[in-house]
Every structure is written in C-alpha cells, then in structure tokens.
Design a protein around this motif. Structure first.
Motif, PDB file in Angstrom:
ATOM      1  N   ASP A   1      -6.847 -15.751   0.681  1.00  0.00           N
ATOM      2  CA  ASP A   1      -5.441 -15.349   0.814  1.00  0.00           C
ATOM      3  C   ASP A   1      -5.318 -13.826   0.876  1.00  0.00           C
ATOM      4  O   ASP A   1      -6.034 -13.115   0.178  1.00  0.00           O
ATOM      5  CB  ASP A   1      -4.627 -15.876  -0.371  1.00  0.00           C
ATOM      6  CG  ASP A   1      -4.550 -17.387  -0.354  1.00  0.00           C
ATOM      7  OD1 ASP A   1      -4.544 -17.941   0.756  1.00  0.00           O
ATOM      8  OD2 ASP A   1      -4.513 -18.000  -1.432  1.00  0.00           O
ATOM      9  N   PRO A   2      -4.389 -13.346   1.703  1.00  0.00           N
ATOM     10  CA  PRO A   2      -4.223 -11.888   1.767  1.00  0.00           C
ATOM     11  C   PRO A   2      -3.707 -11.327   0.442  1.00  0.00           C
ATOM     12  O   PRO A   2      -2.997 -12.010  -0.291  1.00  0.00           O
ATOM     13  CB  PRO A   2      -3.188 -11.695   2.878  1.00  0.00           C
ATOM     14  CG  PRO A   2      -2.528 -13.003   3.051  1.00  0.00           C
ATOM     15  CD  PRO A   2      -3.485 -14.052   2.606  1.00  0.00           C
ATOM     16  N   LYS A   3      -4.091 -10.112   0.168  1.00  0.00           N
ATOM     17  CA  LYS A   3      -3.640  -9.438  -1.057  1.00  0.00           C
ATOM     18  C   LYS A   3      -3.014  -8.101  -0.688  1.00  0.00           C
ATOM     19  O   LYS A   3      -3.303  -7.545   0.371  1.00  0.00           O
ATOM     20  CB  LYS A   3      -4.834  -9.165  -1.982  1.00  0.00           C
ATOM     21  CG  LYS A   3      -5.428 -10.407  -2.610  1.00  0.00           C
ATOM     22  CD  LYS A   3      -6.572 -10.035  -3.548  1.00  0.00           C
ATOM     23  CE  LYS A   3      -7.281 -11.259  -4.070  1.00  0.00           C
ATOM     24  NZ  LYS A   3      -6.443 -12.145  -4.860  1.00  0.00           N
ATOM     25  N   ALA A   4      -2.193  -7.595  -1.580  1.00  0.00           N
ATOM     26  CA  ALA A   4      -1.618  -6.260  -1.401  1.00  0.00           C
ATOM     27  C   ALA A   4      -1.680  -5.540  -2.731  1.00  0.00           C
ATOM     28  O   ALA A   4      -1.663  -6.179  -3.790  1.00  0.00           O
ATOM     29  CB  ALA A   4      -0.177  -6.384  -0.925  1.00  0.00           C
ATOM     30  N   LEU A   5      -1.794  -4.212  -2.669  1.00  0.00           N
ATOM     31  CA  LEU A   5      -1.789  -3.417  -3.906  1.00  0.00           C
ATOM     32  C   LEU A   5      -0.353  -2.967  -4.147  1.00  0.00           C
ATOM     33  O   LEU A   5       0.224  -2.260  -3.316  1.00  0.00           O
ATOM     34  CB  LEU A   5      -2.720  -2.203  -3.763  1.00  0.00           C
ATOM     35  CG  LEU A   5      -4.190  -2.528  -3.443  1.00  0.00           C
ATOM     36  CD1 LEU A   5      -4.992  -1.244  -3.245  1.00  0.00           C
ATOM     37  CD2 LEU A   5      -4.812  -3.378  -4.543  1.00  0.00           C
ATOM     38  N   THR A   6       0.211  -3.393  -5.263  1.00  0.00           N
ATOM     39  CA  THR A   6       1.618  -3.065  -5.504  1.00  0.00           C
ATOM     40  C   THR A   6       1.743  -1.718  -6.219  1.00  0.00           C
ATOM     41  O   THR A   6       0.942  -1.384  -7.087  1.00  0.00           O
ATOM     42  CB  THR A   6       2.318  -4.153  -6.341  1.00  0.00           C
ATOM     43  OG1 THR A   6       1.494  -4.451  -7.459  1.00  0.00           O
ATOM     44  CG2 THR A   6       2.551  -5.413  -5.544  1.00  0.00           C
TER      45      THR A   6
ATOM     46  N   THR B   1     -11.282 -11.012   6.176  1.00  0.00           N
ATOM     47  CA  THR B   1     -11.571 -10.805   7.596  1.00  0.00           C
ATOM     48  C   THR B   1     -10.781  -9.641   8.208  1.00  0.00           C
ATOM     49  O   THR B   1     -10.746  -9.490   9.421  1.00  0.00           O
ATOM     50  CB  THR B   1     -11.259 -12.087   8.391  1.00  0.00           C
ATOM     51  OG1 THR B   1      -9.926 -12.504   8.068  1.00  0.00           O
ATOM     52  CG2 THR B   1     -12.213 -13.204   8.060  1.00  0.00           C
TER      53      THR B   1
ATOM     54  N   GLY C   1      -4.345  -1.086   1.560  1.00  0.00           N
ATOM     55  CA  GLY C   1      -3.917  -2.118   0.611  1.00  0.00           C
ATOM     56  C   GLY C   1      -2.519  -1.862   0.074  1.00  0.00           C
ATOM     57  O   GLY C   1      -1.771  -2.798  -0.190  1.00  0.00           O
ATOM     58  N   ILE C   2      -2.181  -0.589  -0.104  1.00  0.00           N
ATOM     59  CA  ILE C   2      -0.838  -0.266  -0.612  1.00  0.00           C
ATOM     60  C   ILE C   2       0.194  -0.432   0.508  1.00  0.00           C
ATOM     61  O   ILE C   2       1.253  -1.030   0.310  1.00  0.00           O
ATOM     62  CB  ILE C   2      -0.780   1.181  -1.151  1.00  0.00           C
ATOM     63  CG1 ILE C   2      -1.826   1.405  -2.247  1.00  0.00           C
ATOM     64  CG2 ILE C   2       0.613   1.494  -1.698  1.00  0.00           C
ATOM     65  CD1 ILE C   2      -2.019   2.864  -2.638  1.00  0.00           C
ATOM     66  N   ALA C   3      -0.121   0.102   1.681  1.00  0.00           N
ATOM     67  CA  ALA C   3       0.863   0.119   2.771  1.00  0.00           C
ATOM     68  C   ALA C   3       0.964  -1.217   3.489  1.00  0.00           C
ATOM     69  O   ALA C   3       2.035  -1.563   3.990  1.00  0.00           O
ATOM     70  CB  ALA C   3       0.487   1.196   3.783  1.00  0.00           C
ATOM     71  N   GLN C   4      -0.139  -1.969   3.532  1.00  0.00           N
ATOM     72  CA  GLN C   4      -0.144  -3.211   4.314  1.00  0.00           C
ATOM     73  C   GLN C   4      -0.680  -4.345   3.443  1.00  0.00           C
ATOM     74  O   GLN C   4      -0.030  -4.723   2.476  1.00  0.00           O
ATOM     75  CB  GLN C   4      -1.007  -3.011   5.567  1.00  0.00           C
ATOM     76  CG  GLN C   4      -0.490  -1.877   6.460  1.00  0.00           C
ATOM     77  CD  GLN C   4      -1.555  -1.323   7.380  1.00  0.00           C
ATOM     78  OE1 GLN C   4      -2.575  -1.945   7.633  1.00  0.00           O
ATOM     79  NE2 GLN C   4      -1.336  -0.119   7.901  1.00  0.00           N
ATOM     80  N   SER C   5      -1.817  -4.880   3.783  1.00  0.00           N
ATOM     81  CA  SER C   5      -2.455  -5.942   2.993  1.00  0.00           C
ATOM     82  C   SER C   5      -3.905  -6.019   3.452  1.00  0.00           C
ATOM     83  O   SER C   5      -4.312  -5.315   4.383  1.00  0.00           O
ATOM     84  CB  SER C   5      -1.756  -7.279   3.237  1.00  0.00           C
ATOM     85  OG  SER C   5      -1.930  -7.673   4.579  1.00  0.00           O
TER      86      SER C   5
ATOM     87  N   ALA D   1       4.835   1.892  -2.563  1.00  0.00           N
ATOM     88  CA  ALA D   1       4.364   1.054  -1.447  1.00  0.00           C
ATOM     89  C   ALA D   1       5.504   0.714  -0.505  1.00  0.00           C
ATOM     90  O   ALA D   1       5.332   0.668   0.714  1.00  0.00           O
ATOM     91  CB  ALA D   1       3.737  -0.231  -1.975  1.00  0.00           C
TER      92      ALA D   1
END
Lengths: 398, 287
Positions: B115-120, B214, B206-210, B124
């Motif tokens: 699953d995609p992740k993002a840094l909150t 892959t 990671g902060i701006a997108q995800s 952001a």
C-alpha cells in the motif's frame, strides 16, 4: 549376447519410464477429481506478490473451502466429496498466469477456476474459454468483462452503479452541482471520465471541468486552477493512488476545497489512511461494508477483523468467499464435475453468498454497490443510508 | 495559463533536480548508470517512515538520519560489489544495479507491504502566498534544500581535497591510483553521497506525494531526463535542468492537456541527446 543385453536394458528403461509416469500421476493424486473418487480440485492462479497482492481474496477462497470441508465436503451426485483448493502465485505476471492455468487444468485436473484481479481476469477469461473450464471471478467490474465464449463468469459490482450511488448522495448535499472530473488518460481512465460525466449530466449536475492526466502526475496546479475558476464544488477523481495523494495535498495547500470528493480506485487503497486527517471525508465506491446487511458480514468481521482492520480488505475477503461459494454451489448443483455440467449450472442457477444473491445473465451477475467515507483511518457506509451513520463534511480538504 | 502553473513547475523541478543530482554524480565519476537510484530514493522515504509513522518524528528532523543511513548502506555495495564488477567492464555493474533494484523492491514489499504511504507533516499540505502566488510549502522547502545540497556538492567537488580526489579518479583512475588516491574508496564514497542525496529526495517525495515499493522506476526515468538535459556530472546544470523539466511539464499540460506532458518532455530529452549530447547546460557548468 550384446544384442540381448541391449534389449534387456531397453526393456528396463521402458518399465522405469512407465513406472515414473504412473508415480507422477499418482503423486498428483488428482485423477479422481474428474472421475468421482478423489477430492474435487479447484484451481486459482493469483497475484500474491509483485505490484498486486491478493492475500485477502485468497483468504476468502480458503475460508469458503474450509467451511465446506468442515461440513463433510461438497455433495455431488448424492455423494460428499472433499474440495482441494490449489492456489499458485503468478507474481502479477500474465505469462506465468497462462502457464499456471494450463497446469492447473491439465495436470492437476482442476474442474473449475477462481479468478485473480483486474486486467489479469480478462486474460484468464481467454484461457478458460480455450480450455473449456468454468472460471468464476470478481474484482473486475461487470461492465468491463469482454464477451467471451461462455466459460468465464463475473460476479461483482458495476462501475455504473457507483456513479449512480454517488450522484444520488450528492443530490442530497448542499452544493452548486458543478463537477470537476479528473481521470487518468489511458483507455480505462477516459472510459471512466465519459461514464461519470454522462451519469452526472443525467442526474442534473453540470460537468464544468474534465481533465485527463498521465499516470505519475505530481503537479495538479492546472486542474486546481481550472476547478477553482469554474467554482466546482464536487470532485470526481479516478487515478492511481499516488496521483490522488499528490493532488489532495496540493488542493489543500492551494486552498481549493470542494464540498464533496470521491476517489475512484485511489481512495480504495488501505494506504489512504496514511494521509491522516487530509483523507477525512473522501468518498469511495465499495462492494461490501460491515453495515451492509449482506450474508456472513458479521462472521467475516469476527473471523478476519483482527487480521485486516480496513473495511476494503474485509470486502476483498468477502469477495473471495463469494466467488468460491458460487463455484462450489454450481458444482454441487451440476451433480457432476464435468465442465459443461458446471457451466450449465452457473448459467441457470441462483446462488447466495457473501455479496448477496447472484444470478448470471450473459455471464454477468451484478452485486450491490455502496458508497463509503473515510473518517480517521476507518471507512463508514454513507450510501445507501444506514441508521446512525451520516455523511460528514469533507473536513480533510476544508 | 497563469503564473501559478509556472511557479508550481519551477518548484516541482527543484525536486526533480535533487533526484537527478545523485544519478549525474555517479555517472560522472564512475561512468555507471545506477538503475537502483529510484530505490535509493524510495529507500530513504521508507527509512524515514519508520521514525515518522512509527514514532511520530518530524520528517525534516529525520531527513539527515535517512541520508546517513542510505549512505552507510550504499558504501559497502559499491566497495564490495560494484567496484570489483567495474574492473571487468560496465555491463556487469549495470546489470547488478538492476538486480539491486528488483531486490530492494521485494524487500520494501516484504517489510512495508504494497500500500502507498505518505509522510505526514503540517507543511505537507499547507501553502502560503509568494508575491501573490499561492505555493505549496513542502515544494518551497524542497527547492531550498535542493539549492543547498547542490551548493554543498559543488563546493565539496571543487574546493576540497576529497573533491580533487573524486575529480582525479573520475578523469583517470589509473593515474589517480599511482598518485596514491584510493580509487576504490573514492568510488564507494561517491555512491554513498549519491545515495544520501537520493534519500533526501525520497523524504521530500514522501512528504509532498507518496511512495510504494514500485515507485522507483518513474523516479529513475525523471532522474535520467534531468541528467541528460543538465549534462553529466554538472551540478549547476542538473539544477537548471530540473527546473526546465518541471516548467516544461507544467506548461505543456496547461497548453496542450495532460496527454502531452510526457510527449513534450521526452521530445526535449531526445532532441538534447541528438543535438547536444553533452547536455544543454554542460559548458556553463564546467567546473
């Protein structure tokens, strides 16, 4: 003398080869699958590693088979027979899937197949038709299954029902009925845009912005400027999850706050929760919820709730149970393990499982659609309306 | 098209430059196309996620740690795997980096799921007005970080003894070794530095997108486009190329629609490769 030794050697080799062939057949142990003595083999070539991992659907398959076996087996022609589920990981590779399907049918003597997901199911349809073996699938909206030769059976939700449900819900909300539609620019994305735009117009909404973006887009400033310029208060986004993640962050940063937003495909990933509060209020199309009132819903939550905390994962488990149950019931109804008898049973039978009743017409059986809403990392059902659950404002973007 | 679109393109280009810098550095010094660079970027994001998602740390505080960790992981890879392979030619290490890329994807998937992740972080999804134009805070931070890291890289390469050793090893490894430069160690430090830069790009991504296991491939392709436009081994060229690429993407989408974004970008890429293979900004940036 030499000739005699050579003859003996040849005879020995021939006997050895025959013995090996017999042993190999005995090892597979599945000759009985089609003849009425051994366990009935059901096969599945699934994507269990690579970009798509269908652990949840596999668990659903296994659970349904275990339930049948725990009850003594599947009744076929007045006799109870155990079911053997053979699942192979095709690593999200279609060529591997093709080989595995052939092996399941020709070597393991599988009498029926269960599906994988998405595009792979379409490729699998060709194999099922070519090898004349019934294939029951889900995870492919019924509107997308091409017309085949009749051996593939799709029981899942229809994309069109998601659009209907969303616009029915949106009609009850205080908005200006102006919609921005953003989708991928590939064929499925453009098809989704066309369908959602058409349904929106029919439902009395105005499509003021329609944009198609390539997969991997990270800058949505153009889309946001256009949506803001046209005062669109409803957002329909059908993109890959990473694109929606970037767009949601940019919308919030650029202070574009629609009143309703649905993430088709993208908000369906359990990873949506990693957006934190930003994801709150986003809507999504679902094929099952724990408040749906569908058969076995409570059972699924109690059995798999600790393993899968996300409603969408549980929905996939339910889908797996649904597919496997339909196939096994069809075998039982056919009273035989021959492909044609099972296929006839699928065409004429009525089934009832975790996604509700299923009766096939033109190899399709449409299951119910629900609209869910993200709230603090969880999903609640907001359409059809359930007592005690109401739609919340789109607080993440507000 | 309005100014918002142009400014968004410039700021996105800053992130592209940060991703392209490491690729350019490795190709400039080692002559190696690092096909695992995208996974270095994503690896940085995943390493940061352990402390950000797991322990609630601020992503920008974690950024130096992610850079250090990726650098430490990359050093032995170069020293004990890629450098010995380089002695036999360029093909084997190229294939090895492809293998590393696949291995890293499998490891990410095993450790973190698909699953995609993002840094909150508060920055952001926040924004502010800059000369009347609304901008996304994280992209401004990312652009500033890119400028700083480009400047540091430039200073290290041109004003320090270590930089002289890198340039010597890059120009003529044989002679550099005769002069007492430990070329193997220089190579290892170069890949470590590139991995650290990649990790910085990964944290900002990671902060701006995800990010997901892959995500590395599209990042790698963007990095290659930046390197080709900017000129191999040219730090300021890479920065300029990143910005040009970001603006080209934004403008082409605004003028011709989303479907033309990649067409315009890769047309520019092929034109530069055909007409000016050393890169558009190579001469200006020659140190």
């Amino acid at each position: 003398m030499t000739r005699s030794i050579a003859r003996r050697t040849l005879a020995l080799l021939w006997v050895a080869a025959l013995a090996t062939a017999c042993a190999s057949n005995a090892k597979s142990g599945n000759n009985g699958s089609k003849t009425g003595s051994g366990p009935i083999v059901i096969g599945a070539s699934m994507s269990l590693s690579g970009p798509i991992v269908l652990d949840t659907i596999r668990d659903g398959y296994q659970y349904a088979v275990d339930q049948v076996n725990a009850a003594g087996g599947l009744e076929v022609g007045g006799k109870k027979r155990k079911v053997e589920l053979k699942i192979l990981d095709n690593r999200t590779d279609t060529s591997t899937m093709v080989q595995q399907v052939r092996s399941l049918i020709l070597t393991d003597k599988a009498v029926g197949l269960l599906g994988s997901c998405c595009q792979q199911n379409i490729a699998m349809q060709g194999q099922a038709d070519a090898l004349k073996t019934p294939l029951v699938m889900g995870a492919l909206p019924v509107d997308l299954l091409p017309k085949g030769k009749g051996y593939a059976w799709d029981s899942f939700q229809a994309l069109v029902d998601g659009a209907k449900g969303f616009y029915a819900l949106a009609a009850q909300q205080p908005t200006n009925r102006k919609v921005v539609v953003v989708t991928g620019n590939d064929a499925p994305g453009l098809g989704t845009a066309q369908m959602w735009s058409g349904m929106g117009k029919s439902a009395g909404f105005q499509i003021v912005v329609r944009k198609a973006v390539p997969n991997g887009t990270v800058d949505f400033s153009d889309v946001i400027a256009a949506a803001r310029g046209k005062s669109a208060q409803i957002l329909v986004a059908a993109m890959a999850p990473p694109d929606c993640f970037a767009m949601w962050k940019q919308m919030k940063a650029l202070k574009y706050a629609p009143k309703l937003a649905i993430g088709i495909q993208c908000a369906q990933t359990p990873g949506w929760s990693s957006l934190g509060a930003l994801g709150n209020g986003t809507l999504l199309q679902m094929n099952w919820t724990d408040t749906s009132g569908l058969p076995q819903a409570k059972q699924i939550v109690s059995k798999f709730g600790s393993k899968y905390s996300n409603a969408n994962d549980l929905a996939s488990v339910a889908l797996g149970i649904h597919e496997a149950t339909i196939l096994m019931n069809a075998i039982s109804k056919a009273g035989s393990t021959t492909a044609d008898a099972i296929n006839r049973a699928l065409a004429t039978g009525s089934f009832n499982s975790a996604l509700g009743p299923a009766t096939f017409k033109d190899n399709h059986s449409t299951t119910p659609t629900f609209i869910g809403q993200w709230e603090d990392g969880k999903i609640k059902q907001v359409w059809p309306k359930v007592d005690g659950l109401t739609i919340s404002p789109l607080s993440g973007l507000g | 098209m309005n100014a918002d679109v142009l400014v968004a393109g410039v700021l996105t280009g800053g992130l592209y430059a940060l991703i392209g810098l490491g690729i350019s550095l490795v190709f400039g010094v080692l002559g190696l196309m690092n096909l695992a660079h995208g996974e270095f970027v994503i690896g940085g994001a995943y390493l940061a996620s352990v402390l950000v998602i797991g322990a609630g740390w601020d992503p920008l505080l974690v950024l130096p740690l992610a850079m250090l960790a990726m650098g430490l992981l990359a050093y032995p890879l170069q020293r004990f795997l890629l450098t010995p392979l380089l002695r036999g030619g360029k093909a084997a290490p190229l294939v090895a980096t492809f293998g590393l890329s696949l291995l890293a994807q499998a490891l990410f998937q095993g450790a973190f799921g698909i699953d995609p992740k993002a840094l909150t972080a508060s920055y952001a999804d926040s924004g502010f007005s800059l000369f009347g134009i609304r901008v996304q805070t994280i992209y401004v931070i990312g652009f500033g970080l890119t400028v700083v890291l480009c400047a540091v890289t430039h200073v290290v390469l041109t004003r320090t003894r270590a930089g002289s050793a890198v340039r010597a090893a890059s120009a003529d490894p044989g002679t550099a070794a005769i002069l007492g430069i430990n070329v193997d160690r220089v190579y290892a430090f170069t890949l470590a530095g590139a991995a650290a830069l990649a990790a910085a790009g990964g944290v900002v991504t990671g902060i701006a997108q995800s990010f997901s296991p892959t995500s590395g491939l599209p990042i790698l392709l963007t990095g290659f486009a930046v390197m080709a436009l900017g000129g191999i081994g040219s730090v300021s060229g890479v920065l300029a190329a990143g910005v040009v690429l970001g603006v080209l993407q934004s403008v082409s989408v605004a003028l011709f629609g989303g479907g033309w974004r990649d067409v315009v970008v890769y047309l520019a890429f092929f034109l530069v490769l055909s007409l000016r293979p050393q890169g558009v900004f190579a001469r200006k940036a020659a140190a």
